[in-house]
Write an enzyme that holds these catalytic residues in place. Structure first.
Site, PDB file in Angstrom:
ATOM      1  N   ASN A  73       0.869  -1.511  -0.059  1.00  0.00           N
ATOM      2  CA  ASN A  73      -0.018   0.000   0.159  1.00  0.00           C
ATOM      3  C   ASN A  73       0.929   1.084   0.015  1.00  0.00           C
ATOM      4  O   ASN A  73       1.957   0.977   0.008  1.00  0.00           O
ATOM      5  CB  ASN A  73      -0.823  -0.127   1.164  1.00  0.00           C
ATOM      6  CG  ASN A  73       0.162  -0.336   2.530  1.00  0.00           C
ATOM      7  OD1 ASN A  73       0.668   0.769   2.975  1.00  0.00           O
ATOM      8  ND2 ASN A  73      -0.430  -1.149   3.283  1.00  0.00           N
ATOM      9  N   VAL A  95      -1.987  -5.176  16.023  1.00  0.00           N
ATOM     10  CA  VAL A  95      -2.085  -4.205  17.399  1.00  0.00           C
ATOM     11  C   VAL A  95      -2.944  -5.163  18.342  1.00  0.00           C
ATOM     12  O   VAL A  95      -3.019  -5.182  19.510  1.00  0.00           O
ATOM     13  CB  VAL A  95      -2.806  -2.999  17.127  1.00  0.00           C
ATOM     14  CG1 VAL A  95      -3.921  -3.266  16.533  1.00  0.00           C
ATOM     15  CG2 VAL A  95      -2.514  -1.959  18.170  1.00  0.00           C
TER      16      VAL A  95
HETATM   17  O1  C5P Z   1      -8.425  -2.684  10.895  1.00  0.00           O
HETATM   18  P1  C5P Z   1      -7.390  -1.901  10.639  1.00  0.00           P
HETATM   19  O2  C5P Z   1      -6.391  -2.116   9.705  1.00  0.00           O
HETATM   20  O3  C5P Z   1      -8.225  -0.565   9.999  1.00  0.00           O
HETATM   21  O4  C5P Z   1      -6.871  -1.352  11.694  1.00  0.00           O
HETATM   22  C1  C5P Z   1      -5.879  -0.297  12.127  1.00  0.00           C
HETATM   23  C2  C5P Z   1      -4.986  -0.421  13.108  1.00  0.00           C
HETATM   24  O5  C5P Z   1      -4.689  -1.701  13.341  1.00  0.00           O
HETATM   25  C3  C5P Z   1      -3.487   0.232  12.846  1.00  0.00           C
HETATM   26  O6  C5P Z   1      -3.172   0.811  14.082  1.00  0.00           O
HETATM   27  C4  C5P Z   1      -2.810  -0.809  12.336  1.00  0.00           C
HETATM   28  O7  C5P Z   1      -1.279  -0.568  12.437  1.00  0.00           O
HETATM   29  C5  C5P Z   1      -3.375  -2.048  13.096  1.00  0.00           C
HETATM   30  N1  C5P Z   1      -3.257  -3.428  12.363  1.00  0.00           N
HETATM   31  C6  C5P Z   1      -2.416  -4.160  13.017  1.00  0.00           C
HETATM   32  N2  C5P Z   1      -2.356  -5.504  12.158  1.00  0.00           N
HETATM   33  C7  C5P Z   1      -3.087  -5.855  11.154  1.00  0.00           C
HETATM   34  C8  C5P Z   1      -4.005  -4.691  10.612  1.00  0.00           C
HETATM   35  C9  C5P Z   1      -4.117  -3.529  11.361  1.00  0.00           C
HETATM   36  O8  C5P Z   1      -1.835  -4.140  14.024  1.00  0.00           O
HETATM   37  N3  C5P Z   1      -3.062  -6.784  10.564  1.00  0.00           N
END
Ligand code: C5P
Length: 398
Positions: free
Chosen positions: A209, A308
């Protein structure tokens, strides 16, 4: 806490000057020795007599004053200070100090002093947002001995709403204490994920991305400057590793998770997930480069681990902060993620807005936690990072 600390408080012209009286009172209460210097603009808002009564010392107002120079001259005053706090710092004062001017007592002191200088900006939101003010702030941010504390967001004396409010006296007194305590995150271990991940399809191709990593790197720098020990787990980015920050490079979400877990295993107080982790990865990585033999091809994807959420689910969980990059209903989606991922805080921003987000130097965000929120209007990612770290520090200590 501030016993024997010599603090020179500079008051420039702005309605927030009335709050500086309370700041001086708090500093004195904490044991500091305070001397006040006022510009002519500052004296229009609050009298030198008030400041003299609160500080217990004569107030300095003029550069070329025979009596004052016979007492404590301006160079002596510049040498006397352990810290200079300019509150409020008006747009005009910021412009003058940024240009290196010395056309009144306070600007002269700022040029002559070897002590660190903290500016607490206070002005109308349009003046703060103005490109010229932002350019001055950006230029001053390069000076390692100059700190910019604030401004806060909210309602302004003129009725406008936005960034430009001076930090409250309690917050400023807290920053002064934090400064002498070697930074407000002194002794804290911070782990930050940043940048994109790359999910391999075959030996030469991947899914990724547009994340530049700028926000995460700015957070790492802000945490380092606030005295924290910082470990940065970074996806592939084009920016250099910050000095004084242990940076570990990873590529896929799985390797980012492993590195984040290892970093947290070593002890971690604050975990910030600013990485744009790919949600899915190819189920199978082809060992050889895929040939373009078919007209149509399907790559089966499987879900990546949520880094996270994994950290937030640990028994020894640190204070865990997530990011929500959204293109619509920003705050509502962020609130959902805060709950679902069991985060302590989430930073939400609108990546459909061209002025902010992925590759931009600037960002605008709303920070949410259980029972509260704070908005930050358009500002540089480095300033937003300092504001976010200060907010995290205040949530941890509350
Ligand atoms: O669910 P989404 O991707 O929108 O969530 C964003 C948050 O979750 C961000 O803090 C991102 O770094 C974290 N994230 C993560 N691992 C993933 C997807 C998102 O730590 N696989």
């Amino acid at each position: 806490m501030l016993n024997g600390r010599r603090i020179l408080v500079g008051v420039t012209g702005g309605i927030a000057a009335y709050k500086t009286a309370e700041l001086v009172r708090l500093l004195i209460k904490a044991g500091a020795d305070v001397r006040v210097v006022m510009t002519s603009g500052g004296q229009e808002f609050i009298t030198p007599l008030t400041m003299q009564a609160l500080s217990g010392n004569p107030v300095h107002t003029h550069l070329l004053d025979t009596d004052a120079e016979a007492g404590m001259g301006h160079i002596e005053l510049a040498k006397w200070a352990d810290l200079v706090v300019i509150a409020p710092a008006s747009a005009d004062f910021i412009a003058r100090i940024s240009a290196g001017m010395a056309n009144d007592l306070l600007t002269t002191l700022c040029l002559a002093t070897e002590a660190p200088i903290a500016l607490a900006p206070a002005m109308n939101q349009a003046m703060w947002k103005n490109r010229r003010t932002q350019r001055n702030i950006e230029a001053l941010s390069d000076d390692p001995k100059l700190f910019i504390w604030g401004p806060a967001d909210g309602e302004q004396a003129c009725g406008d709403i936005g960034a430009g409010r001076m930090l409250e006296p309690e917050q400023l007194a807290g920053r002064v204490k934090g400064h002498f305590d070697h930074g407000f995150l002194h002794g804290k271990k911070v782990v930050i994920t940043a940048g994109p991940t790359r999910e391999a399809i075959d030996p030469v191709r991947y899914i990724s991305n547009h994340s530049s990593g700028k926000m995460g790197y700015a957070l790492a720098i802000a945490a380092r400057d606030a005295g924290a020990q910082v470990e940065l787990v970074s996806g592939p980015v084009a920016i250099p590793a910050p000095e004084g920050v242990e940076t570990i490079y990873v590529s896929s979400a799985s390797t980012m998770l492993e590195a984040a877990q290892n970093a947290v295993d070593k002890g971690c107080d604050i975990f910030i997930a600013s990485a744009a982790v790919a949600d899915y990865r190819p189920d199978e990585i082809q060992e050889q480069k895929i040939k373009k033999s078919q007209d149509k091809m399907v790559i089966e994807l499987i879900k990546n681990p949520d880094i996270v959420a994994t950290i937030a689910a640990r028994k020894d969980r640190p204070f865990t902060v997530g990011f929500a990059a959204e293109t619509q209903d920003v705050v509502a989606y962020a609130e959902g993620k805060l709950q679902r991922k069991k985060l302590d805080m989430i930073v939400a921003n609108d990546v459909s807005d061209q002025r902010i987000g992925f590759n931009s130097e600037n960002n605008e965000a709303t920070v949410l936690w259980n029972g509260g929120c704070q908005s930050f209007s358009l500002q540089s990612k480095s300033l937003l990072a300092v504001n976010i770290m200060a907010l995290i520090a205040s949530r941890i200590s509350s």
